[in-house]
Design an enzyme around this catalytic site. Structure first.
Site, PDB file in Angstrom:
ATOM      1  N   SER A 164      45.467 -28.201 133.076  1.00 45.87           N
ATOM      2  CA  SER A 164      45.031 -27.838 131.727  1.00 45.87           C
ATOM      3  C   SER A 164      43.781 -26.967 131.757  1.00 45.87           C
ATOM      4  O   SER A 164      43.041 -26.928 132.743  1.00 45.87           O
ATOM      5  CB  SER A 164      44.746 -29.091 130.911  1.00 45.87           C
ATOM      6  OG  SER A 164      45.759 -30.046 131.094  1.00 45.87           O
TER       7      SER A 164
HETATM    8  N1  SAH Z   1      45.677 -32.986 132.978  1.00 47.73           N
HETATM    9  C1  SAH Z   1      46.533 -32.476 134.022  1.00 47.73           C
HETATM   10  C2  SAH Z   1      47.690 -31.693 133.469  1.00 47.73           C
HETATM   11  C3  SAH Z   1      48.682 -32.491 132.831  1.00 47.73           C
HETATM   12  S1  SAH Z   1      50.166 -31.578 132.446  1.00 47.73           S
HETATM   13  C4  SAH Z   1      45.760 -31.527 134.886  1.00 47.73           C
HETATM   14  O1  SAH Z   1      44.679 -31.143 134.524  1.00 47.73           O
HETATM   15  O2  SAH Z   1      46.281 -31.129 135.924  1.00 47.73           O
HETATM   16  C5  SAH Z   1      51.100 -32.949 131.888  1.00 47.73           C
HETATM   17  C6  SAH Z   1      51.565 -33.838 132.998  1.00 47.73           C
HETATM   18  O3  SAH Z   1      52.172 -34.958 132.389  1.00 47.73           O
HETATM   19  C7  SAH Z   1      52.621 -33.206 133.898  1.00 47.73           C
HETATM   20  O4  SAH Z   1      52.240 -33.341 135.226  1.00 47.73           O
HETATM   21  C8  SAH Z   1      53.889 -34.024 133.596  1.00 47.73           C
HETATM   22  O5  SAH Z   1      54.753 -34.159 134.709  1.00 47.73           O
HETATM   23  C9  SAH Z   1      53.297 -35.346 133.175  1.00 47.73           C
HETATM   24  N2  SAH Z   1      54.107 -36.202 132.340  1.00 47.73           N
HETATM   25  C10 SAH Z   1      54.898 -35.878 131.291  1.00 47.73           C
HETATM   26  N3  SAH Z   1      55.486 -36.987 130.773  1.00 47.73           N
HETATM   27  C11 SAH Z   1      55.049 -38.042 131.517  1.00 47.73           C
HETATM   28  C12 SAH Z   1      55.281 -39.461 131.481  1.00 47.73           C
HETATM   29  N4  SAH Z   1      56.076 -40.042 130.594  1.00 47.73           N
HETATM   30  N5  SAH Z   1      54.649 -40.227 132.403  1.00 47.73           N
HETATM   31  C13 SAH Z   1      53.841 -39.696 133.322  1.00 47.73           C
HETATM   32  N6  SAH Z   1      53.580 -38.373 133.411  1.00 47.73           N
HETATM   33  C14 SAH Z   1      54.170 -37.553 132.511  1.00 47.73           C
END
Ligand code: SAH
Length: 228
Positions: free
Chosen positions: A70
């Site tokens: 992000s």
């Molecule tokens: N904050 C993180 C980015 C998150 S992107 C950073 O800075 O790198 C959102 C993430 O949520 C992705 O990796 C995706 O695979 C995960 N995600 C989506 N749905 C999810 C769920 N139900 N449980 C766990 N992870 C999930």
């Protein structure tokens, strides 16, 4: 917090981190602990090697599996909204690169982070180790279910957008705890903070958001053709 041996002032990126911190401050981030976390955590360790030169720009970058690390200013807003004091047990849903997990590790006592893509979880674990974070644990699973064995949590951060607040997360939020996430509405996404006050909860709206979907049992349906 000063005693924690994380961050690496002599790694050649400290100047870039300082510039990022100045940008965050100019953008309205005031919480000193949050700004300090950005000054300490080596973001370049959490982006793919080919993108390291851009690691300290205030942009989201691809990390594979259709996901992104992000944008720092967005993460800073989230972290500020969590109002961490340093003694919390935190649940993070959506580890992704692990960078936000590291920031949380700097700002709280203990962090459990759930990622649904095992390959991302593995990369995040190595980066967290390389960055020296010892109070964070990355788990693989559907984060919309939370993680009951370690509940309750004094803070919960969902790094993805969902059509509604997953019920298990509300149940695992401690008295006085804060849950910050993006909700999908008719006119786009909104960042919200939920505070548990006894048996009731208070919802605050904190402006617009722009996240990838939270998929899972209490989130959005899986993308076509995927069955993880
Ligand atoms: N904050 C993180 C980015 C998150 S992107 C950073 O800075 O790198 C959102 C993430 O949520 C992705 O990796 C995706 O695979 C995960 N995600 C989506 N749905 C999810 C769920 N139900 N449980 C766990 N992870 C999930």
């Amino acid at each position: 917090m000063a005693a924690r041996r994380i961050g690496s002032p002599g790694d050649g990126y400290a100047g870039y981190r300082e510039r990022l911190v100045e940008q965050l401050r100019a953008g309205g981030i005031e919480n000193l602990a949050v700004l300090r976390a950005f000054a300490e955590i080596p973001r370049h360790l959490f982006v793919p090697e080919g993108l390291r030169a851009r690691a300290y720009e205030d942009v989201a970058l691809p990390i594979g599996w259709g996901q992104t690390i992000s944008q720092p200013s967005t993460q800073a807003r989230y972290l500020e909204a969590l109002e961490l004091r340093g003694d919390e047990k935190v649940l993070e849903v959506g580890t992704g690169s692990g960078y936000q997990t590291a920031l949380l590790g700097f700002l709280a006592a203990q962090v459990f982070s759930i990622e649904r893509v095992p390959e991302l979880a593995a990369t995040a674990r190595s980066a967290l180790r390389a960055a020296g974070l010892e109070n964070v644990t990355v788990l693989v699973g559907d984060g919309t279910l939370g993680w009951r064995p370690y509940a309750p949590y004094q803070a919960i951060l969902v790094a993805a957008a969902a059509p509604q607040v997953p019920k298990p997360l509300l149940e695992q939020l401690d008295e006085g705890g804060r849950l910050v996430m993006a909700l999908m509405g008719n006119s786009g996404q909104e960042l919200i903070r939920i505070r548990r006050e006894g048996r009731s909860t208070r919802v605050e709206r904190l402006g617009t958001a722009n996240f990838l979907p939270l998929v899972g049992r209490y989130g959005a349906p899986l993308p076509e053709g995927e069955n993880r």
